[in-house]
Write a protein that holds these residues in place. Structure first.
Motif, short mmCIF file in Angstrom:
data_model
loop_
_atom_site.label_atom_id
_atom_site.label_comp_id
_atom_site.label_asym_id
_atom_site.label_seq_id
_atom_site.Cartn_x
_atom_site.Cartn_y
_atom_site.Cartn_z
N ASN A 182 -40.66 -16.70 -4.25
CA ASN A 182 -39.68 -16.83 -3.16
C ASN A 182 -40.21 -16.32 -1.82
OD1 ASN A 182 -36.86 -17.72 -4.39
ND2 ASN A 182 -37.86 -16.40 -5.89
N GLY A 183 -41.52 -16.38 -1.66
CA GLY A 183 -42.12 -16.03 -0.37
C GLY A 183 -42.13 -14.55 -0.06
N GLY A 184 -41.94 -13.74 -1.08
CA GLY A 184 -41.88 -12.29 -0.86
C GLY A 184 -43.20 -11.70 -0.41
N VAL A 185 -44.32 -12.25 -0.90
CA VAL A 185 -45.63 -11.70 -0.55
C VAL A 185 -45.88 -11.84 0.95
CG1 VAL A 185 -48.12 -11.87 -0.88
CG2 VAL A 185 -46.58 -12.11 -2.85
N SER A 186 -45.60 -13.03 1.47
CA SER A 186 -45.82 -13.26 2.91
C SER A 186 -44.94 -12.36 3.76
CB SER A 186 -45.53 -14.73 3.25
OG SER A 186 -46.42 -15.58 2.56
#
Length: 438
Positions: free
Chosen positions: A182-186
């Motif tokens: 869910n795009g958490g790393v970015s």
């Protein structure tokens, strides 16, 4: 078919009431789990997923005595003992016509499906699997909530939210996947920058080190302003944060041409020197191995006293740390300044000689290479020191051992080098050789 255990018939009600399946008994085996939908779960899939995600204390009655694994197709012999079908049939195919548990001879080699036990196993694993899935869904939902909250809050609230996300990610595999998908790393990476507080940076780094980073994320984290923050955290954070910071840098620098700053190297070396925290020593050495492999960075490690510190700490390292430190020292010994630093350290030769044939063949190879570089700098002086430290005798052991031919040849060459640059009387006495053998 009822299952017999300890002289009593075992059915679902008895198993639960008497606590045979664990717990305090007297309850319903799985309430909602006994619904048709849950019973339809594939037993093999449930066992594999539960085993991969968490430690499950499986009741002993579910374990096959042959494989010591949970049974998926239990069958009972005429002796009353139950086994996994494939395991007992394999036992018979090997020519055995006895019961593996009791070693009784079988008067009937037929096997009978134990449907009661199968139903118990299916129901018990369905319960555990349902609980795991429910917990996983709850965790995934909470992760999404936390990610959304992080986008809206700042200051101490952001720190607290990051702390909760960090704890969730550290304890649940499903949470890691949810954050990544869910795009958490970015987003978490975007929190790192020149104006990020140490508290936010520490929590963000600890989360990122537990996640799978793709090439784009790594490239983003290698930006100078983000690396600069990591260096600050490495030098000023708690020991746990420093270790996580180094572990993250290991991932980032592996295969990268990024040049670490002297401040970063100082922080890593300081972590390696902290004997109270072995995980920090290992993490620091793993990063040093990657950094030292870049030729241009060797002199930086040497300039901050890395060679002397590693040499002095060799006696305190465990085998894994020794392998890493010797690798780094070998790389540095090939640099003129590194060889000189090794030469100027009084404990270089004594510490290295003690490690020959003591850890592994790889370690012995590293030690031989380092000793060659040091002894070549001043053959007359250092071969005498090395022989007095027991090098000649150790080299003979290597030659007579089961090491690889290359290692034996290397040892023979170094032994010859020592004999040519050392008085024969000293050489013979230290080798514990007779004059005839000499």
């Amino acid at each position: 078919m009822p299952m017999y255990t300890g002289g009593q018939v075992l059915d679902l009600e008895t198993a639960v009431k008497d606590g045979i399946l664990g717990g305090d008994g007297g309850g319903v085996i799985c309430s909602d789990v006994t619904t048709p939908n849950l019973v339809k779960y594939d037993l093999k899939k449930m066992i594999e997923q539960l085993d991969s995600i968490e430690e499950v204390d499986v009741p002993a009655v579910f374990i096959c005595p042959i494989s010591l694994e949970p049974m998926q197709d239990p069958v009972t012999l005429c002796t009353g003992q139950t086994y996994e079908r494939s395991n007992i049939l394999r036992w018979f195919s090997l020519g055995h016509f006895t019961c593996p548990t009791t070693m009784q001879e079988l008067w009937d080699d037929s096997v009978t499906p134990n449907s009661t036990l199968y139903h118990l196993i299916q129901t018990w694993f369905s319960q555990k699997y349902f609980i795991m899935k429910k917990r996983s869904e709850d965790v995934q939902g909470r992760c999404l909530e936390l990610l959304e909250t992080l986008k809206k809050v700042k200051g101490q609230t952001r720190v607290q939210t990051l702390k909760e996300l960090r704890k969730t990610v550290a304890t649940h595999e499903s949470a890691k996947k949810t954050v990544v998908d869910n795009g958490g790393v970015s987003f978490i990476s975007s929190l790192l920058g020149p104006f990020t507080s140490h508290s936010v940076g520490s929590e963000a780094i600890t989360i990122l080190v537990n996640l799978e980073l793709n090439s784009d994320c790594i490239a983003n984290l290698l930006q100078p302003n983000k690396i600069s923050l990591m260096v600050d955290v490495l030098n000023d954070g708690s020991t746990e944060t420093k270790i996580n910071c180094v572990r993250l840098m290991e991932t980032l620098f592996n295969g990268s041409k990024t040049v670490p700053s002297l401040s970063l190297l100082v922080g890593v070396l300081r972590l390696v020197k902290n004997r109270r925290h072995p995980p920090g020593i290992l993490a620091g050495l793993r990063l040093l191995k990657i950094i030292s492999s870049q030729q241009s960075l060797g002199n930086s490690i040497i300039s901050i006293g890395g060679v002397q510190h590693l040499v002095e700490m060799l006696p305190q390292f465990n085998s894994e740390c020794l392998e890493l430190s010797l690798y780094v020292l070998e790389i540095l010994s090939l640099i003129p300044e590194g060889a000189l630093a090794l030469k100027n350290c009084a404990n270089t030769i004594p510490n290295l000689v003690k490690l020959l044939m003591k850890v592994s063949e790889n370690s012995t190879r590293h030690v031989l290479s380092i000793l060659w570089e040091v002894c070549k700098l001043s053959p007359g002086e250092f071969t005498v020191i090395a022989v007095n430290a027991g090098l000649a005798a150790k080299l003979l052991l290597v030659i007579q051992s089961g090491c690889s031919p290359v290692l034996k040849q290397r040892s023979a060459e170094l032994l010859k080098f020592c004999s040519l640059n050392c008085k024969s009387t000293i050489f013979i006495s230290k080798c514990k050789l007779t004059s005839t053998l000499h």
